[in-house]
Design an enzyme around this catalytic site. Sequence first.
Site, PDB file in Angstrom:
ATOM      1  N   ASP A  80      33.946  43.212  38.066  1.00 59.56           N
ATOM      2  CA  ASP A  80      35.275  43.817  38.272  1.00 59.56           C
ATOM      3  C   ASP A  80      36.356  43.147  37.421  1.00 59.56           C
ATOM      4  OD1 ASP A  80      35.231  46.021  40.011  1.00 59.56           O
ATOM      5  OD2 ASP A  80      35.166  44.769  41.815  1.00 59.56           O
ATOM      6  N   HIS A 180      45.260  49.118  47.249  1.00 61.72           N
ATOM      7  CA  HIS A 180      46.179  48.235  46.516  1.00 61.72           C
ATOM      8  C   HIS A 180      47.487  49.006  46.325  1.00 61.72           C
ATOM      9  CE1 HIS A 180      43.176  45.436  44.157  1.00 61.72           C
ATOM     10  NE2 HIS A 180      43.736  44.768  45.131  1.00 61.72           N
ATOM     11  N   CYS A 274      45.407  48.951  36.690  1.00 62.55           N
ATOM     12  CA  CYS A 274      44.506  47.879  37.163  1.00 62.55           C
ATOM     13  C   CYS A 274      43.968  47.056  35.994  1.00 62.55           C
ATOM     14  CB  CYS A 274      43.307  48.454  37.906  1.00 62.55           C
ATOM     15  SG  CYS A 274      43.683  49.502  39.287  1.00 62.55           S
TER      16      CYS A 274
HETATM   17  N1  ARG Z   1      36.766  47.255  42.381  1.00 66.16           N
HETATM   18  C1  ARG Z   1      38.023  46.580  42.335  1.00 66.16           C
HETATM   19  C2  ARG Z   1      38.402  46.094  43.725  1.00 66.16           C
HETATM   20  O1  ARG Z   1      38.109  46.771  44.674  1.00 66.16           O
HETATM   21  C3  ARG Z   1      39.075  47.491  41.776  1.00 66.16           C
HETATM   22  C4  ARG Z   1      40.397  46.847  41.575  1.00 66.16           C
HETATM   23  C5  ARG Z   1      41.439  47.782  41.057  1.00 66.16           C
HETATM   24  N2  ARG Z   1      42.624  47.112  40.703  1.00 66.16           N
HETATM   25  C6  ARG Z   1      43.880  47.458  41.014  1.00 66.16           C
HETATM   26  N3  ARG Z   1      44.856  46.807  40.473  1.00 66.16           N
HETATM   27  N4  ARG Z   1      44.144  48.385  41.886  1.00 66.16           N
HETATM   28  O2  ARG Z   1      38.959  45.047  43.898  1.00 66.16           O
END
Ligand code: ARG
Length: 281
Positions: A80, A180, A274
């Site tokens: 990630d 988020h 992200c």
């Molecule tokens: N798979 C990652 C998580 O769940 C995705 C993060 C996405 N990042 C963001 N800034 N919304 O943490």
Amino acid sequence: MTMQTLARDTAGIASGRPARTYLMCPPTHFDVAYAINTWMDPATPVDRDRAMAEWERLRATYVALGHTVHLLEPRADLPDMVFAANGATVVGGMVMGARFRHPERARETDAHRDWFEDHGYRRYTAPTHVNEGEGDYVYAYRAIVAGHGFRTDPRAHNELHDAFGLPVVSVALVDPRFYHLDTALCVIDSFTAAYYPGAFDEDGLLKLKTLFPELIEATERDALAFGLNAVSDGRHVVIPHDATDLRDRLTERGYDVMPVEMTELRKAGGGPKCCTLELRP
Ligand code: ARG
């Protein structure tokens, strides 16, 4: 300074849009290897070449706009890590480190901390409580909007205030699809933000209405297309191409919309924002 950079900087200032500096991490080892949000399904295959092509396109878009992109070395055991926005928050050259909720991402913190150390950032605050960087901290010029509910611990919001000395506006997130804050709120310029109302409770909605004179409401469809996970330099908005209504709303208001495709990173629950950590001088 070369003539080219000078011309670029002058153009930026004339348009009220100074060039930005971003930190990104290539999706060399990107994968959906575990599920820590409702978007992730390790049984769905990801096309890593396509992820890389989409990410390269995003980076090229920033460079073409005159922005600077620094790169973080990807690590094979951190699938990630492409979501660089989660590794820290940077304001006024000061860094608030991240502390991830899930052990799968915990070591990303060190990769970021090492980068900042190697690049002359002397003021790095290590957090006590969980905070996932710009995933939950959305910089809004006069304040930072800070999300909690799924990832960032609300107690971290005080640390954030102490680190930067800016007002922190805490909002609760209530819909797990928007885990988020940067999936539900996007600051376009110092007056304007776009948001998806369904991701917030009454108190949060009131706070957003108080903070932003101009609020653009996104549809559920556009929010699910990660339309709010957009990156704005105050004039250009880099946004997933299928957030069509929101693109129209922004175009009507005079912003230059730059659509990008992000089919693969979406499988991990991410979009352009992200992947983009802003390094604010
Ligand atoms: N798979 C990652 C998580 O769940 C995705 C993060 C996405 N990042 C963001 N800034 N919304 O943490």
